[in-house]
Design a protein around this motif. Structure first.
Motif, PDB file in Angstrom:
ATOM      1  N   LYS A   1       5.001  10.703  -1.541  1.00  0.00           N
ATOM      2  CA  LYS A   1       3.846   9.998  -2.110  1.00  0.00           C
ATOM      3  C   LYS A   1       3.173  10.831  -3.177  1.00  0.00           C
ATOM      4  CE  LYS A   1       1.816   6.667   0.940  1.00  0.00           C
ATOM      5  NZ  LYS A   1       0.581   6.266   1.618  1.00  0.00           N
TER       6      LYS A   1
ATOM      7  N   LYS B   1      -1.077  -0.132  13.300  1.00  0.00           N
ATOM      8  CA  LYS B   1      -0.506   1.082  13.904  1.00  0.00           C
ATOM      9  C   LYS B   1      -1.382   1.539  15.055  1.00  0.00           C
ATOM     10  CE  LYS B   1      -0.325   3.578  10.047  1.00  0.00           C
ATOM     11  NZ  LYS B   1       0.105   4.628   9.100  1.00  0.00           N
TER      12      LYS B   1
ATOM     13  N   LYS C   1      -0.579  -3.841   7.905  1.00  0.00           N
ATOM     14  CA  LYS C   1       0.082  -2.912   8.841  1.00  0.00           C
ATOM     15  C   LYS C   1      -0.828  -2.653  10.039  1.00  0.00           C
ATOM     16  CE  LYS C   1      -1.275   0.992   5.947  1.00  0.00           C
ATOM     17  NZ  LYS C   1      -0.893   2.159   5.183  1.00  0.00           N
TER      18      LYS C   1
ATOM     19  N   LYS D   1       3.096 -10.274   8.093  1.00  0.00           N
ATOM     20  CA  LYS D   1       3.276 -10.722   6.695  1.00  0.00           C
ATOM     21  C   LYS D   1       3.016 -12.219   6.542  1.00  0.00           C
ATOM     22  CE  LYS D   1       6.671  -7.138   5.722  1.00  0.00           C
ATOM     23  NZ  LYS D   1       8.074  -6.811   5.401  1.00  0.00           N
TER      24      LYS D   1
ATOM     25  N   ARG E   1      11.415   4.381   2.702  1.00  0.00           N
ATOM     26  CA  ARG E   1      11.612   3.114   1.992  1.00  0.00           C
ATOM     27  C   ARG E   1      12.878   3.185   1.156  1.00  0.00           C
ATOM     28  NH1 ARG E   1       7.362  -0.521   0.632  1.00  0.00           N
ATOM     29  NH2 ARG E   1       8.311  -2.473  -0.032  1.00  0.00           N
TER      30      ARG E   1
ATOM     31  N   GLU F   1      13.848  -0.222   5.096  1.00  0.00           N
ATOM     32  CA  GLU F   1      13.442   1.093   5.571  1.00  0.00           C
ATOM     33  C   GLU F   1      14.662   1.748   6.216  1.00  0.00           C
ATOM     34  OE1 GLU F   1      10.295   2.019   5.035  1.00  0.00           O
ATOM     35  OE2 GLU F   1       9.790   3.566   6.509  1.00  0.00           O
TER      36      GLU F   1
ATOM     37  N   GLU G   1       6.801  -7.920  12.239  1.00  0.00           N
ATOM     38  CA  GLU G   1       8.050  -7.139  12.196  1.00  0.00           C
ATOM     39  C   GLU G   1       7.804  -5.731  12.713  1.00  0.00           C
ATOM     40  OE1 GLU G   1       8.959  -6.947   8.040  1.00  0.00           O
ATOM     41  OE2 GLU G   1       9.360  -9.081   7.864  1.00  0.00           O
TER      42      GLU G   1
ATOM     43  N   ALA H   1       1.303  -2.162   1.688  1.00  0.00           N
ATOM     44  CA  ALA H   1       0.551  -2.940   2.678  1.00  0.00           C
ATOM     45  C   ALA H   1      -0.896  -2.489   2.774  1.00  0.00           C
ATOM     46  CB  ALA H   1       1.216  -2.772   4.039  1.00  0.00           C
TER      47      ALA H   1
HETATM   48  N1  LIG Z   1       9.015  -4.123   8.359  1.00  0.00           N
HETATM   49  C1  LIG Z   1       8.488  -3.448   7.328  1.00  0.00           C
HETATM   50  N2  LIG Z   1       8.031  -4.098   6.238  1.00  0.00           N
HETATM   51  C2  LIG Z   1       7.488  -3.424   5.197  1.00  0.00           C
HETATM   52  N3  LIG Z   1       7.349  -2.096   5.157  1.00  0.00           N
HETATM   53  C3  LIG Z   1       7.783  -1.395   6.230  1.00  0.00           C
HETATM   54  C4  LIG Z   1       8.374  -2.028   7.355  1.00  0.00           C
HETATM   55  N4  LIG Z   1       8.712  -1.070   8.248  1.00  0.00           N
HETATM   56  C5  LIG Z   1       8.343   0.099   7.712  1.00  0.00           C
HETATM   57  N5  LIG Z   1       7.782  -0.080   6.503  1.00  0.00           N
HETATM   58  C6  LIG Z   1       7.235   1.008   5.675  1.00  0.00           C
HETATM   59  O1  LIG Z   1       5.813   0.903   5.689  1.00  0.00           O
HETATM   60  C7  LIG Z   1       5.312   1.058   4.384  1.00  0.00           C
HETATM   61  C8  LIG Z   1       4.150   0.127   4.178  1.00  0.00           C
HETATM   62  O2  LIG Z   1       2.970   0.753   4.528  1.00  0.00           O
HETATM   63  P1  LIG Z   1       2.087   1.343   3.344  1.00  0.00           P
HETATM   64  O3  LIG Z   1       2.108   0.419   2.202  1.00  0.00           O
HETATM   65  O4  LIG Z   1       0.761   1.654   3.826  1.00  0.00           O
HETATM   66  O5  LIG Z   1       2.853   2.639   2.941  1.00  0.00           O
HETATM   67  P2  LIG Z   1       2.545   4.013   3.591  1.00  0.00           P
HETATM   68  O6  LIG Z   1       1.216   4.445   3.105  1.00  0.00           O
HETATM   69  O7  LIG Z   1       3.709   4.878   3.395  1.00  0.00           O
HETATM   70  O8  LIG Z   1       2.419   3.616   5.082  1.00  0.00           O
HETATM   71  P3  LIG Z   1       2.192   4.566   6.231  1.00  0.00           P
HETATM   72  O9  LIG Z   1       1.629   5.842   5.700  1.00  0.00           O
HETATM   73  O10 LIG Z   1       1.223   3.761   7.023  1.00  0.00           O
HETATM   74  O11 LIG Z   1       3.541   4.712   6.817  1.00  0.00           O
HETATM   75  C9  LIG Z   1       6.407   0.664   3.478  1.00  0.00           C
HETATM   76  O12 LIG Z   1       6.344   1.413   2.282  1.00  0.00           O
HETATM   77  C10 LIG Z   1       7.657   0.960   4.231  1.00  0.00           C
HETATM   78  O13 LIG Z   1       8.129   2.247   3.869  1.00  0.00           O
END
Ligand SMILES: Nc1ncnc2c1ncn2[C@@H]1O[C@H](COP(=O)(O)OP(=O)(O)OP(=O)(O)O)[C@@H](O)[C@H]1O
Length: 542
Positions: free
Chosen positions: A519, A409, A407, A390, A245, A289, A238, A219
């Motif tokens: 990550k 937050k 996203k 989305k 994930r 998730e 959502e 995202a």
């Molecule tokens: N409803 C949802 N739809 C999609 N992804 C979601 C949802 N709820 C939680 N997530 C998590 O959020 C992540 C998407 O945010 P991003 O792509 O920025 O990853 P991230 O860097 O791990 O996010 P962050 O560090 O902000 O948690 C997804 O990889 C997933 O693990």
């Protein structure tokens, strides 16, 4: 003589040698120096097209067996993964060097392979003689490249887009097919190898397949619910659940669960496996998730959930102690239909048809900012991280940070990479404490944004000291420089302009929320994201 011509000349010599003797049975002779030259040309220009052309030129020149090696090295990785050789060992090998370049990609790759597979008793001497042999045959600039490749300094996921373009240009295969193959195999190098050796027909075998995980869609940040809805119009809002994930593949009662990094963790998460086995659908790929819930149903912090993952022993006890809930939010395949190219609204319908409501993430489809704000406030009140907004007509952009997923937050957080750490004082004497934090530069390298020693427990400091020392790449005074590999989630209040830092921006009141072992460094936030946050902050007048 230009290196490319030299490389051709060597190839002819080798082919002749090949006919004469049994030792060379494949004419695979692109020089390491040729790759270094192409890599330097790509790095020297800001033009994406010129970068692509520099890389495509090299790939056209390379033999099929060399393409996978070239793509991996240009992205800063070896095909053997992390080889685990320290900076100090490598530095000690640089006493003597060759005058002329003769090393070929295949020879060096074979040496890495032998190094990686040499283990056990007495292996240290064998390994070091392998490396010494390699370094003695390398020129000074080749040695420099090898050191940076082996310690991970060249790793640049940002090149991936350019690399896909270059593979398409060099092979004549449509970009979309190359991207699809990279996403399905999880490897640009593999997609490149097949595209060049076998063309579009070879890539056709990389259709989405059950039990072969694909790269998850990621995202982009939005500056609030209103901003997200303004960008997407009517959208799905959502819960953003702060867990881990999971991508689940089901064929009948065979269920496998993969992480964001495509590792198979099925044995660690039996409750997810059982929940899917109980569903009537025969073939499914779901994206979601998983999160550990406290007794009252509130989500546990991310670090607590992570204790369940990658765990093979004591799973039954951990399951009783920290049961996992799963919230699916996407359906990538149902029956015999692949849905990744279908609009999100169709994928949501497929999800609702296959999975009962308790397993689906709560979602509101709306264009109304007030309703979305209420949903967001409710998600926060329940202990979730925020919301995801989305686009309803978006395709599933596997492996990419799509504009169709935004996203939102409450706290500003960034996933940054630890570049160095300082030895602590007082209670923290003897431990690495103050972290130097960098954002990823999409053009390559890292941009330091600040330092912090806040938010860390003693246990975390002890852990990071060990981890950082294992990645040491050099020292200056009380600062230990490290290979940029560890990703840490940093909370901060705002960004301020600062001439002291290379990007002109610094974090205010930065504190550590926790490390992100799930990550890789090339998934850390970029300086572009940081600049966008700063611009949004200025627009709000804060
Ligand atoms: N409803 C949802 N739809 C999609 N992804 C979601 C949802 N709820 C939680 N997530 C998590 O959020 C992540 C998407 O945010 P991003 O792509 O920025 O990853 P991230 O860097 O791990 O996010 P962050 O560090 O902000 O948690 C997804 O990889 C997933 O693990």
């Amino acid at each position: 003589m230009p290196l490319r011509r030299l490389s051709r000349r060597l190839r002819c010599t080798r082919v002749a040698g090949c006919a004469a003797g049994p030792t060379h049975n494949a004419p695979v002779t692109t020089l390491l120096a040729t790759l270094i030259e192409a890599s330097a040309r790509a790095a020297a220009t800001r033009s994406r097209i010129a970068k692509r052309d520099a890389i495509a030129g090299l790939l056209r020149e390379a033999e099929p067996a060399e393409v996978g090696i070239a793509v991996a090295w240009l992205a800063g990785e070896t095909r053997q993964g992390r080889i685990g050789v320290g900076y100090a060992t490598l530095a000690a090998l640089r006493a003597a060097h060759a005058a002329e370049p003769t090393l070929t990609l295949v020879e060096v790759d074979a040496a890495f392979e032998r190094y990686a597979s040499t283990a056990g008793k007495g292996s240290a001497a064998e390994r070091s003689s392998l490396l010494r042999g390699l370094f003695e045959r390398a020129t000074a600039s080749e040695q420099d490249f090898l050191v940076r490749l082996l310690v991970g300094e060249l790793r640049q996921g940002a090149l991936e887009g350019v690399m896909l373009d270059a593979i398409a240009a060099a092979s004549g295969v449509p970009l979309a097919d190359v991207r699809r193959a990279a996403m399905v195999t999880g490897s640009v190098a593999e997609a490149g190898r097949v595209a060049i050796a076998e063309g579009a027909a070879g890539l056709a075998r990389f259709a989405v397949a059950l039990h072969r995980p694909i790269q998850p869609m990621l995202a982009q940040p939005a500056d609030g619910v209103a901003d997200a809805l303004e960008r997407l119009g009517t959208a799905a809002v959502e819960w953003k659940v702060d867990g881990a994930r999971v991508q689940a593949h089901k064929t009948g009662s065979e269920v496998r669960v993969y992480t964001r990094n495509l590792n198979d963790v099925s044995e660690s998460v039996p409750e997810i496996v059982e929940a899917l086995q109980a569903l009537p659908a025969d073939e499914l790929i779901l994206d979601g998730e998983a999160v550990a819930l406290a007794a009252g149903g509130a989500p546990q912090p991310f670090q607590v959930t992570m204790r369940r993952f990658g765990r093979k022993l004591d799973v039954a006890r951990m399951r009783a102690e920290l049961p996992l809930a799963v919230f699916f939010f996407d359906c990538l395949h149902a029956g015999d239909v692949s849905l990744i190219d279908r609009p999100a609204r169709e994928r949501f319908d497929a999800l609702a048809a296959a999975v009962p409501p308790p397993l689906v993430v709560p979602r509101l489809v709306t264009a109304d900012v007030g309703a979305a704000e209420d949903f967001y406030a409710d998600a926060l009140a329940r202990g979730h991280e925020g919301v995801m907004v989305k686009a309803l007509d978006g395709r599933y952009g596997a492996g990419s940070r799509g504009a169709g997923w935004l996203k939102v937050k409450r706290a500003h957080t960034l996933d940054l990479v630890v570049l160095a750490a300082e030895w602590g004082n007082g209670r923290r004497r003897g431990w690495l404490s103050n972290l130097h934090l960098g954002a990823r530069d999409p053009a390559g390298g890292w941009v330091m944004l600040g330092k912090t020693f806040k938010g860390m427990t003693d246990a975390l400091i002890e852990w990071q000291t060990h981890e950082l020392l294992a990645r040491e790449s050099g020292r200056s005074g009380h600062v230990v420089h490290v290979r940029p590999e560890l990703v840490v989630e940093i909370a901060f209040n705002d960004l301020q302009e600062s001439p002291q830092y290379p990007g002109g921006l610094a974090l205010r009141f930065a504190r550590v929320k926790g490390y992100r072992p799930d990550k890789r460094a090339d998934e850390a936030d970029t300086i572009d994201t940081v600049r966008a946050l700063h611009a949004a902050q200025l627009a709000r007048g804060s």
